[in-house]
Design a protein around this motif. Structure first.
Motif, PDB file in Angstrom:
ATOM      1  N   ALA A   3      10.732  -0.860   4.113  1.00 19.24           N
ATOM      2  CA  ALA A   3       9.479  -1.204   5.028  1.00 19.24           C
ATOM      3  C   ALA A   3       8.693   0.280   4.802  1.00 19.24           C
ATOM      4  CB  ALA A   3      10.067  -1.535   6.328  1.00 19.24           C
ATOM      5  N   THR A   4       7.347   0.066   5.022  1.00 17.65           N
ATOM      6  CA  THR A   4       6.511   1.193   5.304  1.00 17.65           C
ATOM      7  C   THR A   4       5.727   0.799   6.585  1.00 17.65           C
ATOM      8  OG1 THR A   4       6.239   1.533   2.919  1.00 17.65           O
ATOM      9  CG2 THR A   4       4.699   2.458   4.269  1.00 17.65           C
ATOM     10  N   LEU A   5       5.680   1.759   7.295  1.00 19.93           N
ATOM     11  CA  LEU A   5       4.923   1.887   8.544  1.00 19.93           C
ATOM     12  C   LEU A   5       3.899   2.762   8.587  1.00 19.93           C
ATOM     13  CD1 LEU A   5       8.117   1.098   9.328  1.00 19.93           C
ATOM     14  CD2 LEU A   5       6.743   0.419  11.534  1.00 19.93           C
ATOM     15  N   TRP A   6       2.605   2.536   8.988  1.00 23.76           N
ATOM     16  CA  TRP A   6       1.530   3.469   9.026  1.00 23.76           C
ATOM     17  C   TRP A   6       1.084   3.717  10.500  1.00 23.76           C
ATOM     18  CZ3 TRP A   6       0.281   6.268   4.939  1.00 23.76           C
ATOM     19  CH2 TRP A   6       0.681   5.524   3.453  1.00 23.76           C
ATOM     20  N   GLN A  33       0.776  -1.247  -0.080  1.00 19.12           N
ATOM     21  CA  GLN A  33       0.094   0.007   0.099  1.00 19.12           C
ATOM     22  C   GLN A  33       1.172   1.214   0.124  1.00 19.12           C
ATOM     23  OE1 GLN A  33      -3.151  -0.051   2.734  1.00 19.12           O
ATOM     24  NE2 GLN A  33      -3.868   1.818   2.324  1.00 19.12           N
ATOM     25  N   GLN A  34       0.592   2.286  -0.759  1.00 18.93           N
ATOM     26  CA  GLN A  34       1.501   3.432  -1.014  1.00 18.93           C
ATOM     27  C   GLN A  34       0.672   4.500  -0.405  1.00 18.93           C
ATOM     28  OE1 GLN A  34       2.545   4.221  -4.942  1.00 18.93           O
ATOM     29  NE2 GLN A  34       3.150   1.884  -5.317  1.00 18.93           N
ATOM     30  N   ILE A  35      -0.414   4.582  -0.294  1.00 12.78           N
ATOM     31  CA  ILE A  35      -1.441   5.711   0.166  1.00 12.78           C
ATOM     32  C   ILE A  35      -2.364   5.198   1.338  1.00 12.78           C
ATOM     33  CG2 ILE A  35      -2.831   7.823  -0.340  1.00 12.78           C
ATOM     34  CD1 ILE A  35      -0.181   8.232  -1.527  1.00 12.78           C
ATOM     35  N   ARG A  36      -2.349   5.776   2.324  1.00 12.42           N
ATOM     36  CA  ARG A  36      -3.438   5.329   3.405  1.00 12.42           C
ATOM     37  C   ARG A  36      -3.871   7.023   3.728  1.00 12.42           C
ATOM     38  NH1 ARG A  36      -3.779   0.758   7.592  1.00 12.42           N
ATOM     39  NH2 ARG A  36      -5.316   1.632   9.039  1.00 12.42           N
ATOM     40  N   PRO A  37      -4.935   7.475   3.404  1.00 22.65           N
ATOM     41  CA  PRO A  37      -5.208   9.110   3.755  1.00 22.65           C
ATOM     42  C   PRO A  37      -5.530   8.995   5.454  1.00 22.65           C
ATOM     43  CG  PRO A  37      -6.547   8.493   1.959  1.00 22.65           C
ATOM     44  CD  PRO A  37      -5.581   7.274   2.204  1.00 22.65           C
ATOM     45  N   ALA A  88       7.371  -1.607  16.859  1.00 17.61           N
ATOM     46  CA  ALA A  88       6.972   0.146  16.590  1.00 17.61           C
ATOM     47  C   ALA A  88       5.291   0.011  16.808  1.00 17.61           C
ATOM     48  CB  ALA A  88       7.255   0.313  15.239  1.00 17.61           C
ATOM     49  N   LYS A  89       4.667  -1.074  16.576  1.00 14.01           N
ATOM     50  CA  LYS A  89       3.286  -1.274  16.973  1.00 14.01           C
ATOM     51  C   LYS A  89       2.607  -0.438  15.837  1.00 14.01           C
ATOM     52  CE  LYS A  89       3.327  -2.617  21.812  1.00 14.01           C
ATOM     53  NZ  LYS A  89       4.909  -2.924  22.120  1.00 14.01           N
ATOM     54  N   PRO A  90       2.884  -0.498  14.771  1.00 13.22           N
ATOM     55  CA  PRO A  90       2.073   0.257  13.655  1.00 13.22           C
ATOM     56  C   PRO A  90       0.644  -0.340  13.564  1.00 13.22           C
ATOM     57  CG  PRO A  90       3.620  -1.215  12.519  1.00 13.22           C
ATOM     58  CD  PRO A  90       3.609  -1.451  13.949  1.00 13.22           C
ATOM     59  N   LEU A  91      -0.028   0.754  12.873  1.00 13.29           N
ATOM     60  CA  LEU A  91      -1.441   0.298  12.280  1.00 13.29           C
ATOM     61  C   LEU A  91      -1.427  -0.866  11.070  1.00 13.29           C
ATOM     62  CD1 LEU A  91      -3.174   3.738  12.135  1.00 13.29           C
ATOM     63  CD2 LEU A  91      -3.571   2.048  13.876  1.00 13.29           C
ATOM     64  N   GLU A  92      -0.174  -0.554  10.407  1.00 13.52           N
ATOM     65  CA  GLU A  92      -0.072  -1.421   9.183  1.00 13.52           C
ATOM     66  C   GLU A  92       1.459  -1.406   9.109  1.00 13.52           C
ATOM     67  OE1 GLU A  92      -1.294  -1.669   4.598  1.00 13.52           O
ATOM     68  OE2 GLU A  92      -2.983  -1.184   5.991  1.00 13.52           O
TER      69      GLU A  92
END
Length: 221
Positions: free
Chosen positions: A177-180, A116-120, A147-151
């Motif tokens: 890695a991408t963290l949200w 996923q690249q965008i998560r508004p 880090a306990k990210p959402l995703e």
């Protein structure tokens, strides 16, 4: 270009701006003339310009951090589509001619597609990581979990390339890695020197940088 990247559907690239350009001038050219060339490639599925807002973590030790003023996520419809785009005038001539106009360095990495690249509404952090000897991608997932990210998503680097006229990372990351996170989450608490992240990362990674990202979707099919 050095090593040809085998077509796997996505490129994630580290960009460093020319030192004589302001951040504003770098971003304006990237989102304007450069994006116009990039989007002329056939069968792009998604294209995000991840503008670096700041560094939130650097791996401890004597290794240089990875450097970036921007991170490209450029995804194609298929492996075949990426291979076809690689033969286009945009890739062979127009993009290499334009890059020195606003960049001083670029490291082009081949990664799997699908993250996923965008998560508004959420905060995006991207990490470039090089694993210690004997460590693998599953160990990196354990670090990211602290880090306990959402995703979270991890893109292993399958190959890398560079332009001969620009600087590049001689030792490319093993993975991106991408963290949200929730927008109110304190990143200082997540990545601070006494955090669980720091403890886990210091045992798993020999080199790494995490950046706070302001993602600009250019194409989001």
């Amino acid at each position: 270009m050095s090593d040809e990247i085998r077509s796997k559907g996505k490129r994630t690239s580290l960009l460093v701006r020319r030192p004589d350009l302001t951040v504003e001038a770098f971003r304006k050219h990237w989102a304007g003339p450069h994006a116009a060339i990039a989007t002329s490639m056939p069968r792009i599925a998604r294209y995000t310009q991840n503008r670096v807002e700041g560094v939130v973590w650097i791996a401890p030790g004597n290794h240089e951090p990875y450097k970036a003023d921007g991170i490209v996520e450029l995804e194609f419809e298929s492996e075949q589509a990426m291979a076809e785009a690689g033969k286009s005038e945009s890739v062979r001539r127009l993009l290499p001619e334009d890059e020195p106009r606003f960049m001083s360095a670029i490291t082009l990495c081949q990664v799997p597609a699908g993250a996923q690249q965008i998560r508004p509404g959420n905060t995006k952090v991207m990490v470039a990581a090089r694993l210690a000897d004997g460590r693998d991608i599953m160990d990196l997932f354990d670090v990211l979990a602290t880090a306990k990210p959402l995703e979270v998503s991890v893109d292993p680097v399958l190959g890398a390339a560079h332009r001969d006229v620009l600087a590049y990372e001689k030792e490319e990351p093993h993975a991106f890695a991408t963290l949200w996170f929730e927008p109110e989450r304190s990143l200082a608490g997540v990545f601070g020197p006494t955090s669980e992240w720091q403890k886990a990362a210091s045992q798993c990674l020999t080199r790494g940088t995490a950046w706070l990202i302001d993602p600009l979707p250019i194409m989001n099919g």
